[in-house]
Design a protein around this motif. Structure first.
Motif, PDB file in Angstrom:
ATOM      1  N   GLU A  60      -2.489   7.803  -3.184  1.00  0.00           N
ATOM      2  CA  GLU A  60      -1.573   8.145  -2.097  1.00  0.00           C
ATOM      3  C   GLU A  60      -2.262   8.985  -1.017  1.00  0.00           C
ATOM      4  N   THR A  64       0.504   7.019   3.781  1.00  0.00           N
ATOM      5  CA  THR A  64       1.256   6.112   2.900  1.00  0.00           C
ATOM      6  C   THR A  64       2.568   6.759   2.459  1.00  0.00           C
ATOM      7  N   ASN A  98       3.832   5.676  -6.328  1.00  0.00           N
ATOM      8  CA  ASN A  98       4.131   6.514  -5.156  1.00  0.00           C
ATOM      9  C   ASN A  98       4.761   7.840  -5.577  1.00  0.00           C
TER      10      ASN A  98
END
Length: 369
Positions: A60, A64, A98
């Motif tokens: 990450e 992003t 994520n």
């Protein structure tokens, strides 16, 4: 019950007081995304994205995470009602990984929840401590500079010092540290800089009476760490390898570590962090709270997390002044005699300095129903 009215994303940038260097790179300027969640009654909770601008720690990045928050995660919570922050995990179940983007919302919802309950975040998650012991990190540098920084931190009363290492900057460095500081609680962090081919180099570190060696092998590995731990008397601590309670369970069952580092951002939020804490406590694996060069918002969440009973090792939670000329919270985080007071006020227990955040802001996005 709390219904989310709007979410504001604040992209800020600050200079670190001094560069932070590990085996994976150097950081001297820090971007962060501060996440502000407001409910229909005007109560606000704060979280923070702790990803870096480049993907050297995990895949990450700030960019992003901004994309994931703006286009996927925030739209799923705006206008939704939450009785408890644990509901977020079901809400985000269809979105893979994520974790740092997810964690920022999870943190904000926990802050909001505890404020609505009229209690501190520490009490809301089951914290048992009024104070936490504070540790500090020394980044890769010349031996002379490392020893000088060690002296400063020892005088400041920090309860544990972590030294960043890599091949070629390990044994001789630690030998000189131990000659000057024979009794300081000391650990090292390799940030995945070694392989099993370096096992003799790592075994040589056993003589320095280290609390642990953190993440010596690959960042996605559990299997080889189990092999390594069987060869070392020094406890292995896993960091990057553990992104969920399932990862923790597998690592414990395989004997991959004797200590575990829990970072809220890395595991996807406070809810998952509590689960990892609990399974480690059940198996008598001590845990500690890792740091990510955060602002005071994330630091406040870390303080609350570290008040849980199985956080028995001082974490990377140091004073705001360790990194920032001015933090985004008031008052800032202070360390006295190596300890930090756990706030008793509602939520994270610190006021957010909106004026200073506005000064630092590069980009802002408001998302509402």
């Amino acid at each position: 019950m709390s219904k989310v009215k709007k979410v504001t994303l604040h992209l800020i940038e600050q200079n670190l007081l001094s560069p932070f260097v590990s085996s994976m790179g150097k950081v001297d300027k820090r971007e962060s995304i501060l996440v502000e969640v407001e409910d229909m009654d005007g109560v606000v909770g704060w979280g923070e994205v702790v990803a870096f601008s480049s993907p050297w720690y995990t895949e990450e990045t700030i960019k992003t995470c901004w994309h994931m928050l703006q286009d996927f995660l925030v739209p799923q919570i705006v206008n939704e009602e939450f009785e408890h922050p644990q509901q977020l995990q079901n809400c985000f179940q269809t979105i893979k990984r994520n974790n740092m983007a997810k964690a920022s919302i999870d943190m904000a919802i926990w802050d909001l929840f505890s404020k609505r309950q009229g209690i501190s975040l520490s009490k809301a998650i089951g914290g048992t401590r009024d104070y936490i012991d504070s540790g500090v990190v020394v980044s890769i540098d010349s031996i002379e500079n490392v020893l000088r920084k060690m002296e400063e931190h020892v005088k400041a009363g920090y309860k544990r010092i972590k030294i960043k290492i890599k091949p070629g900057q390990d044994y001789e460095l630690l030998k000189q540290i131990r000659q000057q500081f024979p009794n300081v609680p000391l650990m090292v962090d390799a940030n995945s800089a070694y392989t099993l081919e370096d096992i003799d180099k790592l075994k040589a570190l056993d003589e320095f009476n280290l609390l642990m060696i953190e993440q010596p092998l690959a960042d996605d590995d559990i299997f080889d760490h189990a092999k390594l731990q069987r060869k070392l008397s020094t406890p292995v601590c896993l960091d990057e390898s553990i992104a969920s309670v399932e990862d923790a369970r597998k690592a414990i069952e395989m004997g991959s570590c004797q200590v575990l580092n829990i970072k809220i951002g890395r595991v996807g939020g406070i809810t998952e962090a509590i689960k990892i804490h609990d399974i480690c406590q059940f198996h008598h694996i001590p845990v500690w709270c890792g740091g990510m060069l955060e602002t005071g918002i994330s630091r406040a969440h870390n303080i609350a997390l570290a008040s849980l009973p199985n956080f028995t090792i001082p974490g990377d939670i140091s004073a705001s002044s360790r990194y920032w000329k001015r933090d985004v919270i008031v008052p800032e985080v202070y360390v006295e005699n190596g300890r930090i007071a756990v706030p008793e006020e509602q939520g994270i227990g610190y006021n957010v300095d909106r004026g200073w955040i506005q000064h630092l802001t590069k980009q802002q996005k408001v998302i509402q129903a």
